[in-house]
Design a protein around this motif. Structure first.
Motif, PDB file in Angstrom:
ATOM      1  N   ILE A 138      -9.008  15.181 -51.486  1.00 23.06           N
ATOM      2  CA  ILE A 138      -9.034  16.342 -51.093  1.00 23.06           C
ATOM      3  C   ILE A 138      -9.652  16.704 -50.199  1.00 23.06           C
ATOM      4  CG2 ILE A 138      -8.795  18.768 -51.902  1.00 23.06           C
ATOM      5  CD1 ILE A 138      -8.002  18.515 -54.585  1.00 23.06           C
ATOM      6  N   THR A 139     -10.829  16.849 -50.232  1.00 27.63           N
ATOM      7  CA  THR A 139     -11.911  16.654 -49.119  1.00 27.63           C
ATOM      8  C   THR A 139     -11.648  15.673 -48.035  1.00 27.63           C
ATOM      9  OG1 THR A 139     -13.170  17.198 -50.576  1.00 27.63           O
ATOM     10  CG2 THR A 139     -14.418  16.622 -48.684  1.00 27.63           C
ATOM     11  N   ASP A 140     -11.473  14.547 -47.862  1.00 29.63           N
ATOM     12  CA  ASP A 140     -11.455  13.769 -46.625  1.00 29.63           C
ATOM     13  C   ASP A 140     -10.147  13.868 -46.099  1.00 29.63           C
ATOM     14  OD1 ASP A 140     -13.668  12.016 -47.251  1.00 29.63           O
ATOM     15  OD2 ASP A 140     -12.180   9.747 -48.488  1.00 29.63           O
ATOM     16  N   LEU A 141      -8.679  14.449 -46.823  1.00 28.45           N
ATOM     17  CA  LEU A 141      -7.813  14.494 -46.701  1.00 28.45           C
ATOM     18  C   LEU A 141      -7.676  15.884 -45.687  1.00 28.45           C
ATOM     19  CD1 LEU A 141      -4.617  14.688 -46.546  1.00 28.45           C
ATOM     20  CD2 LEU A 141      -4.388  16.058 -48.283  1.00 28.45           C
ATOM     21  N   ALA A 142      -8.647  16.750 -45.927  1.00 29.53           N
ATOM     22  CA  ALA A 142      -9.111  18.150 -44.887  1.00 29.53           C
ATOM     23  C   ALA A 142      -9.342  17.613 -44.095  1.00 29.53           C
ATOM     24  CB  ALA A 142      -9.914  18.540 -45.737  1.00 29.53           C
ATOM     25  N   SER A 143      -9.892  16.890 -43.641  1.00 29.35           N
ATOM     26  CA  SER A 143     -10.736  15.595 -42.358  1.00 29.35           C
ATOM     27  C   SER A 143      -9.539  14.797 -41.761  1.00 29.35           C
ATOM     28  CB  SER A 143     -12.377  15.032 -42.953  1.00 29.35           C
ATOM     29  OG  SER A 143     -13.085  15.404 -43.800  1.00 29.35           O
ATOM     30  N   VAL A 144      -9.047  14.244 -42.195  1.00 27.62           N
ATOM     31  CA  VAL A 144      -8.097  13.152 -41.674  1.00 27.62           C
ATOM     32  C   VAL A 144      -7.081  14.758 -41.476  1.00 27.62           C
ATOM     33  CG1 VAL A 144      -6.141  12.017 -41.995  1.00 27.62           C
ATOM     34  CG2 VAL A 144      -8.283  11.249 -42.414  1.00 27.62           C
ATOM     35  N   GLU A 145      -6.953  15.568 -41.668  1.00 24.71           N
ATOM     36  CA  GLU A 145      -6.327  16.782 -40.942  1.00 24.71           C
ATOM     37  C   GLU A 145      -6.220  17.219 -39.873  1.00 24.71           C
ATOM     38  OE1 GLU A 145      -4.159  18.846 -44.048  1.00 24.71           O
ATOM     39  OE2 GLU A 145      -2.703  17.344 -44.986  1.00 24.71           O
ATOM     40  N   ARG A 146      -7.649  18.002 -39.378  1.00 24.97           N
ATOM     41  CA  ARG A 146      -8.239  18.711 -39.233  1.00 24.97           C
ATOM     42  C   ARG A 146      -8.507  17.274 -37.710  1.00 24.97           C
ATOM     43  NH1 ARG A 146     -11.348  20.634 -42.681  1.00 24.97           N
ATOM     44  NH2 ARG A 146     -13.818  18.644 -42.213  1.00 24.97           N
ATOM     45  N   ARG A 147      -8.972  16.668 -37.379  1.00 28.30           N
ATOM     46  CA  ARG A 147      -8.671  15.498 -36.785  1.00 28.30           C
ATOM     47  C   ARG A 147      -7.355  15.312 -36.102  1.00 28.30           C
ATOM     48  NH1 ARG A 147     -12.675  11.233 -34.625  1.00 28.30           N
ATOM     49  NH2 ARG A 147     -12.242  10.445 -33.328  1.00 28.30           N
ATOM     50  N   LEU A 148      -6.806  15.520 -37.381  1.00 27.95           N
ATOM     51  CA  LEU A 148      -5.365  14.839 -36.373  1.00 27.95           C
ATOM     52  C   LEU A 148      -4.494  15.908 -35.822  1.00 27.95           C
ATOM     53  CD1 LEU A 148      -2.431  13.754 -36.797  1.00 27.95           C
ATOM     54  CD2 LEU A 148      -1.560  14.246 -38.691  1.00 27.95           C
ATOM     55  N   GLU A 149      -5.059  17.013 -36.220  1.00 26.46           N
ATOM     56  CA  GLU A 149      -4.381  18.590 -35.060  1.00 26.46           C
ATOM     57  C   GLU A 149      -5.278  18.241 -33.683  1.00 26.46           C
ATOM     58  OE1 GLU A 149      -6.011  21.574 -37.442  1.00 26.46           O
ATOM     59  OE2 GLU A 149      -4.131  21.516 -39.122  1.00 26.46           O
ATOM     60  N   ARG A 150      -6.300  17.570 -33.118  1.00 22.94           N
ATOM     61  CA  ARG A 150      -6.823  17.783 -32.587  1.00 22.94           C
ATOM     62  C   ARG A 150      -6.248  16.344 -31.523  1.00 22.94           C
ATOM     63  NH1 ARG A 150     -11.573  18.193 -35.642  1.00 22.94           N
ATOM     64  NH2 ARG A 150     -12.153  16.067 -34.961  1.00 22.94           N
ATOM     65  N   SER A 151      -6.051  15.373 -32.344  1.00 20.56           N
ATOM     66  CA  SER A 151      -5.389  14.105 -31.382  1.00 20.56           C
ATOM     67  C   SER A 151      -4.558  14.297 -30.985  1.00 20.56           C
ATOM     68  CB  SER A 151      -5.711  13.038 -31.976  1.00 20.56           C
ATOM     69  OG  SER A 151      -7.020  12.212 -32.714  1.00 20.56           O
ATOM     70  N   THR A 152      -3.572  15.385 -31.909  1.00 19.49           N
ATOM     71  CA  THR A 152      -2.069  15.624 -31.426  1.00 19.49           C
ATOM     72  C   THR A 152      -2.686  16.501 -29.712  1.00 19.49           C
ATOM     73  OG1 THR A 152      -1.718  15.384 -33.562  1.00 19.49           O
ATOM     74  CG2 THR A 152       0.042  16.511 -32.709  1.00 19.49           C
ATOM     75  N   ARG A 153      -2.573  17.605 -29.696  1.00 19.99           N
ATOM     76  CA  ARG A 153      -2.819  17.912 -28.795  1.00 19.99           C
ATOM     77  C   ARG A 153      -3.481  17.611 -27.411  1.00 19.99           C
ATOM     78  NH1 ARG A 153      -5.611  21.343 -32.668  1.00 19.99           N
ATOM     79  NH2 ARG A 153      -7.295  21.357 -31.965  1.00 19.99           N
ATOM     80  N   SER A 154      -4.755  16.567 -28.318  1.00 26.54           N
ATOM     81  CA  SER A 154      -5.049  15.765 -26.640  1.00 26.54           C
ATOM     82  C   SER A 154      -3.965  14.202 -26.657  1.00 26.54           C
ATOM     83  CB  SER A 154      -6.225  14.390 -27.444  1.00 26.54           C
ATOM     84  OG  SER A 154      -7.357  15.196 -27.881  1.00 26.54           O
ATOM     85  N   ALA A 155      -2.901  14.541 -26.985  1.00 20.06           N
ATOM     86  CA  ALA A 155      -1.764  13.404 -26.767  1.00 20.06           C
ATOM     87  C   ALA A 155      -1.146  14.005 -25.813  1.00 20.06           C
ATOM     88  CB  ALA A 155      -1.139  12.846 -28.066  1.00 20.06           C
ATOM     89  N   LYS A 156      -0.406  15.458 -25.270  1.00 24.44           N
ATOM     90  CA  LYS A 156       0.485  15.657 -24.866  1.00 24.44           C
ATOM     91  C   LYS A 156      -0.948  15.748 -23.534  1.00 24.44           C
ATOM     92  CE  LYS A 156       0.924  19.358 -27.339  1.00 24.44           C
ATOM     93  NZ  LYS A 156       1.216  21.198 -27.874  1.00 24.44           N
TER      94      LYS A 156
END
Length: 391
Positions: A138-156
């Motif tokens: 659960i802890t790792d999932l939260a870390s991955v999802e935070r990074r995924l949000e940042r990467s999705t914004r950067s991918a624009k």
């Protein structure tokens, strides 16, 4: 830099007793809530029987063993108490204590004691392991999802590297949502590179430390040896405690993890006794050494580490390198400049040195040799480094 092992487990599992047995730190033993972020930190000298004979020969000004740092973090248990749907994971301050640990020691309680409550009321080390794994994922999932949000914004921006990162993160996200440990996935170089930045907990090498009752300690260690060797075990004749131990040991063997059995409270008490008295009591139990020492040895095997030595009139010292390291890398452990300016190493194995008693005698027998940059260091090598002048 010393090896660092993070000690984790449920409240009242014996984590802090183990920490005290390892470090002799005398940290207060009291169950604290999962929301607490307190950590105990201590450094332990790695036992190495080769140092004293070398010190007897060289009479150095000092003798320096290699060390391990242990970090005992607050009791976990959100997943155990809140179920697998609880999404918070461990908080950032808690993570700060263990995110840089080289390995995790997962303490699992198998002893019963009416005076020491269990967060789940009953004793089941395998269930506790599943709950701890759930909280880590659960802890790792939260870390991955935070990074995924940042990467999705950067991918624009249109940068293709972010799209590749998103693909990797989604794969990690999918695995973690199924409560799979990242260390069990087959990952290529791009995934490995990203993981270094994420500091995920479920990819760290781990050992399971079973905190057993004093009366079961000898049988527990015999059982672990049988299971590690792949021998069949008739569980029908085992006590409930030993059945729980066997289940964790079989899990460890299937996933390539290491496991050790200790009686943490007993060993914390023994660590306060004179060494001879403690050793005599251990021998009466049929045990060769403190469980704390076994935990350190398990940690070295887990991380594929070996020890090489330097010896002279100024200092006899142990150094840690990864198995397979070449001579220049070992030289760099002594001083960073020595790796860059390395020319060659004078090498003799500890066993040969003790056999012949001196460098001069070893040279006469042909066991003292010069090795170049491609030499792979062996555990127990005594090395003297020859290097060029630095800038």
């Amino acid at each position: 830099m010393a090896l660092t092992i993070g000690i984790i487990g449920l409240p009242q599992s014996g984590k802090t007793s183990l920490f005290n047995a390892l470090t002799k730190a005398g940290a207060p033993i009291s169950g604290y809530a999962a929301s607490t972020v307190k950590a105990n930190i201590g450094m332990v000298q790695v036992p190495d029987a080769r140092l004293q004979p070398l010190a007897d020969i060289f009479q150095p000004k000092k003798t320096t063993p290699t060390t391990v740092d242990f970090v005992d973090v607050a009791g976990m248990g959100q997943a155990a108490q809140g179920g697998k749907d609880k999404k918070e994971g461990l908080n950032a301050e808690f993570l700060g204590h263990i995110r840089n640990a080289d390995a995790l020691a997962v303490v699992l309680r198998s002893f019963a004691n009416d005076n020491v409550t269990h967060v789940n009321d009953t004793i089941d080390p395998f269930r506790d392991l599943e709950n701890l794994n759930a909280e880590l994922t659960i802890t790792d999932l939260a870390s991955v999802e935070r990074r995924l949000e940042r990467s999705t914004r950067s991918a624009k921006s249109g940068d293709k590297k972010y799209q590749q990162e998103i693909d990797i993160l989604r794969r990690l996200q999918s695995a973690l949502e199924e409560f799979k440990l990242i260390k069990d996935l087959e990952l290529g170089q791009p995934e490995q590179a990203l993981l270094k930045d994420l500091f995920l907990l479920t990819i760290k090498p781990r050992m399971y430390v079973l905190n057993v009752s004093e009366g079961a300690l000898g049988e527990a260690n015999e059982l672990l040896e049988k299971i590690a060797a792949g021998e069949a075990v008739d569980e029908a004749g085992l006590s409930n405690e030993l059945k729980g131990i066997a289940k964790v040991a079989q899990r460890a063997r299937s996933e390539g993890s290491e496991v050790a059995a200790v009686s943490a409270s007993l060993e914390a008490e023994l660590s306060e006794l004179p060494e001879e008295d403690a050793q005599e009591y251990l021998e009466s139990l049929g045990l060769p050494k403190l469980g704390a020492d076994r935990v350190i040895q398990v940690g070295y095997r887990l991380l594929n580490l070996i020890t090489f030595l330097t010896a002279g009139e100024d200092e006899v010292r142990a150094w840690t390198v990864t198995k397979g390291a070449k001579a220049p890398e070992a030289a760099g452990k002594i001083h960073t400049d020595l790796e860059r300016t390395f020319i060659r190493a004078e090498v003799i194995h500890y066993n040969d040195f003790i056999k012949y008693g001196s460098f001069a005698a070893a040279k006469e027998k042909g066991v003292y040799r010069l090795e170049g940059k491609e030499y792979v260091v062996e555990d127990g090598d005594i090395m003297q480094i020859r290097a060029g002048a630095g800038k």
